[in-house]
Design a protein around this motif. Structure first.
Motif, PDB file in Angstrom:
ATOM      1  N   TYR A 107     -35.601 -55.169 104.138  1.00 36.78           N
ATOM      2  CA  TYR A 107     -36.381 -56.340 104.530  1.00 36.78           C
ATOM      3  C   TYR A 107     -36.503 -56.361 106.052  1.00 36.78           C
ATOM      4  CZ  TYR A 107     -37.464 -61.258 105.369  1.00 36.78           C
ATOM      5  OH  TYR A 107     -38.041 -62.428 105.806  1.00 36.78           O
ATOM      6  N   ASN A 108     -37.700 -56.690 106.545  1.00 38.79           N
ATOM      7  CA  ASN A 108     -37.964 -56.577 107.997  1.00 38.79           C
ATOM      8  C   ASN A 108     -37.731 -57.860 108.797  1.00 38.79           C
ATOM      9  OD1 ASN A 108     -40.089 -58.148 107.182  1.00 38.79           O
ATOM     10  ND2 ASN A 108     -41.715 -56.727 107.816  1.00 38.79           N
ATOM     11  N   GLY A 109     -37.189 -58.889 108.144  1.00 41.50           N
ATOM     12  CA  GLY A 109     -36.879 -60.119 108.896  1.00 41.50           C
ATOM     13  C   GLY A 109     -38.090 -60.971 109.225  1.00 41.50           C
ATOM     14  N   LEU A 110     -39.184 -60.793 108.483  1.00 41.81           N
ATOM     15  CA  LEU A 110     -40.419 -61.524 108.782  1.00 41.81           C
ATOM     16  C   LEU A 110     -40.196 -63.033 108.864  1.00 41.81           C
ATOM     17  CD1 LEU A 110     -43.562 -61.496 109.090  1.00 41.81           C
ATOM     18  CD2 LEU A 110     -43.667 -61.706 106.577  1.00 41.81           C
ATOM     19  N   TRP A 111     -39.454 -63.604 107.944  1.00 42.17           N
ATOM     20  CA  TRP A 111     -39.260 -65.057 107.893  1.00 42.17           C
ATOM     21  C   TRP A 111     -37.941 -65.490 108.537  1.00 42.17           C
ATOM     22  CZ3 TRP A 111     -42.852 -68.556 106.517  1.00 42.17           C
ATOM     23  CH2 TRP A 111     -44.020 -68.070 105.877  1.00 42.17           C
ATOM     24  N   ARG A 112     -37.256 -64.568 109.189  1.00 45.41           N
ATOM     25  CA  ARG A 112     -35.987 -64.933 109.837  1.00 45.41           C
ATOM     26  C   ARG A 112     -36.276 -65.718 111.117  1.00 45.41           C
ATOM     27  NH1 ARG A 112     -30.453 -61.833 110.532  1.00 45.41           N
ATOM     28  NH2 ARG A 112     -29.700 -62.679 112.505  1.00 45.41           N
ATOM     29  N   PRO A 113     -35.781 -66.950 111.204  1.00 48.45           N
ATOM     30  CA  PRO A 113     -36.042 -67.753 112.413  1.00 48.45           C
ATOM     31  C   PRO A 113     -35.202 -67.265 113.593  1.00 48.45           C
ATOM     32  CG  PRO A 113     -34.683 -68.986 110.862  1.00 48.45           C
ATOM     33  CD  PRO A 113     -35.016 -67.696 110.198  1.00 48.45           C
ATOM     34  N   GLU A 114     -35.836 -67.108 114.724  1.00 49.29           N
ATOM     35  CA  GLU A 114     -35.144 -66.719 115.954  1.00 49.29           C
ATOM     36  C   GLU A 114     -35.710 -67.576 117.093  1.00 49.29           C
ATOM     37  OE1 GLU A 114     -32.714 -64.809 115.896  1.00 49.29           O
ATOM     38  OE2 GLU A 114     -32.938 -63.273 114.356  1.00 49.29           O
ATOM     39  N   PRO A 115     -34.928 -67.792 118.146  1.00 51.20           N
ATOM     40  CA  PRO A 115     -35.437 -68.573 119.286  1.00 51.20           C
ATOM     41  C   PRO A 115     -36.729 -67.977 119.831  1.00 51.20           C
ATOM     42  CG  PRO A 115     -33.068 -68.200 119.499  1.00 51.20           C
ATOM     43  CD  PRO A 115     -33.532 -67.373 118.344  1.00 51.20           C
ATOM     44  N   GLY A 116     -37.772 -68.831 119.984  1.00 47.55           N
ATOM     45  CA  GLY A 116     -39.039 -68.399 120.547  1.00 47.55           C
ATOM     46  C   GLY A 116     -39.949 -67.681 119.574  1.00 47.55           C
ATOM     47  N   LYS A 117     -39.485 -67.479 118.321  1.00 45.75           N
ATOM     48  CA  LYS A 117     -40.281 -66.750 117.339  1.00 45.75           C
ATOM     49  C   LYS A 117     -41.157 -67.729 116.552  1.00 45.75           C
ATOM     50  CE  LYS A 117     -39.788 -63.782 113.245  1.00 45.75           C
ATOM     51  NZ  LYS A 117     -38.840 -63.045 112.394  1.00 45.75           N
ATOM     52  N   THR A 118     -42.421 -67.380 116.342  1.00 40.89           N
ATOM     53  CA  THR A 118     -43.323 -68.198 115.523  1.00 40.89           C
ATOM     54  C   THR A 118     -43.387 -67.591 114.127  1.00 40.89           C
ATOM     55  OG1 THR A 118     -44.658 -68.743 117.461  1.00 40.89           O
ATOM     56  CG2 THR A 118     -45.658 -69.112 115.287  1.00 40.89           C
ATOM     57  N   LEU A 119     -43.012 -68.384 113.152  1.00 42.64           N
ATOM     58  CA  LEU A 119     -43.014 -67.904 111.774  1.00 42.64           C
ATOM     59  C   LEU A 119     -44.412 -68.017 111.176  1.00 42.64           C
ATOM     60  CD1 LEU A 119     -39.711 -69.564 110.466  1.00 42.64           C
ATOM     61  CD2 LEU A 119     -40.031 -67.210 111.231  1.00 42.64           C
ATOM     62  N   PRO A 120     -44.725 -67.195 110.164  1.00 41.35           N
ATOM     63  CA  PRO A 120     -46.034 -67.296 109.497  1.00 41.35           C
ATOM     64  C   PRO A 120     -46.186 -68.667 108.830  1.00 41.35           C
ATOM     65  CG  PRO A 120     -44.877 -65.282 108.859  1.00 41.35           C
ATOM     66  CD  PRO A 120     -43.889 -66.131 109.593  1.00 41.35           C
ATOM     67  N   PRO A 121     -47.417 -69.096 108.581  1.00 47.20           N
ATOM     68  CA  PRO A 121     -47.615 -70.362 107.872  1.00 47.20           C
ATOM     69  C   PRO A 121     -47.039 -70.273 106.459  1.00 47.20           C
ATOM     70  CG  PRO A 121     -49.697 -69.185 108.117  1.00 47.20           C
ATOM     71  CD  PRO A 121     -48.702 -68.456 108.940  1.00 47.20           C
ATOM     72  N   VAL A 122     -46.416 -71.360 106.003  1.00 44.31           N
ATOM     73  CA  VAL A 122     -45.799 -71.377 104.675  1.00 44.31           C
ATOM     74  C   VAL A 122     -46.892 -71.381 103.614  1.00 44.31           C
ATOM     75  CG1 VAL A 122     -44.367 -72.723 103.082  1.00 44.31           C
ATOM     76  CG2 VAL A 122     -43.742 -72.577 105.510  1.00 44.31           C
ATOM     77  N   PRO A 123     -46.884 -70.396 102.708  1.00 46.50           N
ATOM     78  CA  PRO A 123     -47.917 -70.349 101.662  1.00 46.50           C
ATOM     79  C   PRO A 123     -47.728 -71.480 100.647  1.00 46.50           C
ATOM     80  CG  PRO A 123     -46.293 -68.618 101.299  1.00 46.50           C
ATOM     81  CD  PRO A 123     -45.943 -69.262 102.603  1.00 46.50           C
ATOM     82  N   GLU A 124     -48.840 -71.977 100.121  1.00 48.77           N
ATOM     83  CA  GLU A 124     -48.758 -73.084  99.165  1.00 48.77           C
ATOM     84  C   GLU A 124     -48.305 -72.587  97.789  1.00 48.77           C
ATOM     85  OE1 GLU A 124     -52.190 -75.527  98.796  1.00 48.77           O
ATOM     86  OE2 GLU A 124     -52.485 -75.692 100.976  1.00 48.77           O
ATOM     87  N   GLY A 125     -47.536 -73.442  97.125  1.00 47.90           N
ATOM     88  CA  GLY A 125     -47.143 -73.163  95.742  1.00 47.90           C
ATOM     89  C   GLY A 125     -46.200 -71.993  95.566  1.00 47.90           C
ATOM     90  N   VAL A 126     -45.532 -71.562  96.616  1.00 50.88           N
ATOM     91  CA  VAL A 126     -44.600 -70.434  96.516  1.00 50.88           C
ATOM     92  C   VAL A 126     -43.173 -70.935  96.704  1.00 50.88           C
ATOM     93  CG1 VAL A 126     -43.852 -68.222  97.503  1.00 50.88           C
ATOM     94  CG2 VAL A 126     -46.288 -68.771  97.374  1.00 50.88           C
ATOM     95  N   ASN A 127     -42.314 -70.669  95.727  1.00 45.74           N
ATOM     96  CA  ASN A 127     -40.897 -70.999  95.877  1.00 45.74           C
ATOM     97  C   ASN A 127     -40.213 -69.848  96.601  1.00 45.74           C
ATOM     98  OD1 ASN A 127     -40.977 -73.460  94.490  1.00 45.74           O
ATOM     99  ND2 ASN A 127     -40.837 -72.419  92.504  1.00 45.74           N
ATOM    100  N   PRO A 128     -39.558 -70.132  97.732  1.00 42.34           N
ATOM    101  CA  PRO A 128     -38.963 -69.040  98.504  1.00 42.34           C
ATOM    102  C   PRO A 128     -37.634 -68.573  97.917  1.00 42.34           C
ATOM    103  CG  PRO A 128     -38.435 -71.130  99.532  1.00 42.34           C
ATOM    104  CD  PRO A 128     -39.324 -71.455  98.347  1.00 42.34           C
ATOM    105  N   VAL A 129     -37.249 -67.353  98.269  1.00 42.39           N
ATOM    106  CA  VAL A 129     -35.855 -66.951  98.090  1.00 42.39           C
ATOM    107  C   VAL A 129     -35.095 -67.462  99.315  1.00 42.39           C
ATOM    108  CG1 VAL A 129     -36.438 -64.890  96.752  1.00 42.39           C
ATOM    109  CG2 VAL A 129     -36.136 -64.702  99.238  1.00 42.39           C
ATOM    110  N   ILE A 130     -33.786 -67.538  99.223  1.00 46.07           N
ATOM    111  CA  ILE A 130     -32.962 -67.909 100.378  1.00 46.07           C
ATOM    112  C   ILE A 130     -32.203 -66.659 100.811  1.00 46.07           C
ATOM    113  CG2 ILE A 130     -31.189 -69.454 101.282  1.00 46.07           C
ATOM    114  CD1 ILE A 130     -33.770 -70.853 100.319  1.00 46.07           C
TER     115      ILE A 130
END
Length: 465
Positions: free
Chosen positions: A121-144
């Protein structure tokens, strides 16, 4: 330190010797150190887990005498606890929601493999200081996902393998909860080990790759990792990893085949552990001797002949009364009424020195509970030479006046053999045939003791008049 160990199988329908070895060693370590042994059922795989499989595990352990201090504890009954910890980890920034779909993840892995990179996994949704995350897709239940440390290494001193070091760069952010909220194996294990205050994790070395992830999660939650001991694989007699797929027998199969639990336990103990040259030892001796330092580092290979030899040793040295009690169910399966005939304990005592399994004893016992053979004139003529009949007549008289002991009957034979100038086989074979319509029996003097003087004389008299 108060020692606490656990056996944590997945109830998926089959428990073989390799599985049970993973129960035996933590049990023995706990008993040696007067600690606690816990059974934990890891049943979060809802599709494959069954109560029937749980029952097989519990019965197998009970048959071997692996008693519990706690459990069985079911992971599915602790789901609320896992969800509570996931929530705490999200709130404290130790975990985060990841909305990457399965298709996206597969595409990422395909691209990485095409680039000859390790799939991760490339850490796409991993929050980091100064990082902008992608918009949350509708109707999708995330993994944790757990925020695995970046940089540095996970180091532990394995009680079997020695020091092991894994770079954190080799580990991606582990999924700890699925989209439906169900927690994953590696996460549940950590919470369970922490809550149950497990001090030593003794398990198969197929879990080595899970250990750095579990250590990182445990440390993030403020826990102290237990001492790990990863046992080498058990190979089957063809040198492959022991498994149902590779023809491994279940523990229940060994029970049905007439093996004694003491022999199985002794055999399992030696399948990766040793104490000097000791080959045959009691459960109490094993517990007294057991330590982690004596665990082997090389794969252990299953040897069916060695197990059968051990079973023979235990049968040979068993108390006849206990052995008879263990053999009775097998005798009843063969249609033997153990109450209608000679004392079954005496029959078992006669047969045990030549038997490898309880089934062999039961099969040998059939002779003593069948009706007296109804021999035809042709059978008598073919198997009992006319020249031996005078000696048989004298033997009947000698038996009638002898003591009903092995020594008494042996003396009767000796007296008749001397009088008629015969060798033992010349007389013993016809006697065996007259008694049972077969020449294959244990020592004839011992057979007479078990069959009884009156019954023996009756049977012999039929062929000499």
């Amino acid at each position: 330190m108060h020692i606490r160990t656990r056996f944590a199988p997945s109830p998926t329908g089959f428990i073989h010797l390799g599985n049970l070895r993973s129960a035996l060693y933590p049990w023995a370590f706990a008993r040696h150190n007067k600690g606690d042994f816990i059974l934990r059922i890891e049943d979060t795989d809802l599709e494959r887990s069954t109560q029937e499989a749980v029952d097989v595990i519990i019965k197998g352990m009970s048959w071997l005498g692996l008693d519990l201090d706690e459990g069985p504890i079911y992971q599915m009954q602790r789901i609320d606890r896992y969800r509570e910890v996931v929530k705490q980890m999200l709130e404290s920034g130790l975990a985060y929601p990841c909305y990457m779909s399965e298709d996206e993840l597969n595409q990422l892995r395909d691209q990485q493999m095409a680039n000859k990179e390790k799939p991760r996994y490339n850490g796409l949704w991993r929050p980091e200081p100064g990082k902008t995350l992608p918009p949350v897709p509708e109707g999708v239940n995330p993994v944790i996902r757990f925020k695995n440390p970046i940089g540095g290494s996970v180091i532990w001193n394995d009680a079997v393998k020695g020091q092991i070091e894994i770079s954190n760069d080799e580990l991606d952010d582990l999924v700890i909860a699925r989209p439906d909220g169900t927690p994953t194996y590696n996460f549940c294990v950590v919470i369970d080990d922490m809550d149950m205050k497990i001090t030593h994790v003794i398990r198969g070395d197929d879990h080595v790759n899970n250990t750095p992830r579990q250590i990182n999660i445990m440390k993030a939650l403020g826990g102290t990792p237990p001492i790990y001991a990863h046992l080498p694989t058990v190979l089957n007699d063809s040198g492959e990893k022991m498994s149902k797929r590779n023809g491994a027998m279940s523990v229940r199969d060994y029970q049905k085949a007439g093996y004694l639990p003491e022999a199985i336990l002794n055999y399992l103990a030696r399948l990766g552990w040793s104490h000097g040259d000791a080959e045959v030892f009691t459960k109490e001796q094993f517990v007294g001797w057991f330590d982690l330092e004596s665990l082997g580092r090389s794969p252990a290979q299953h040897n069916p002949e060695k197990l059968l030899w051990l079973n023979h040793q235990y049968i040979q040295n068993a108390d006849p009364e206990k052995l008879a009690a263990a053999t009775k169910p097998f005798a009843h399966d063969l249609g033997i009424d153990t109450e209608a005939g000679p004392d079954f304990v005496k029959v078992v005592g006669l047969l045990k020195d030549r038997a490898n399994t309880l089934i062999e004893i039961a099969e040998g016992a059939k002779l003593f509970y069948l009706p007296a053979p109804d021999l035809s004139a042709d059978q008598i003529k073919e198997n009992i030479p006319e020249s031996v009949v005078p000696a048989l007549k004298d033997l009947v008289s000698a038996i009638a006046s002898s003591e009903s002991t092995k020594e008494g009957y042996a003396a009767a034979f000796k007296q008749v053999l001397a009088k008629h100038q015969l060798k033992m086989p010349a007389l013993a074979m016809p006697v065996r045939y007259a008694l049972f319509a077969t020449t294959q029996t244990p020592a004839i003097d011992s057979v007479l003791v078990v069959l009884g003087k009156e019954e023996a004389i009756q049977r012999l008299s039929k062929v000499i008049h």
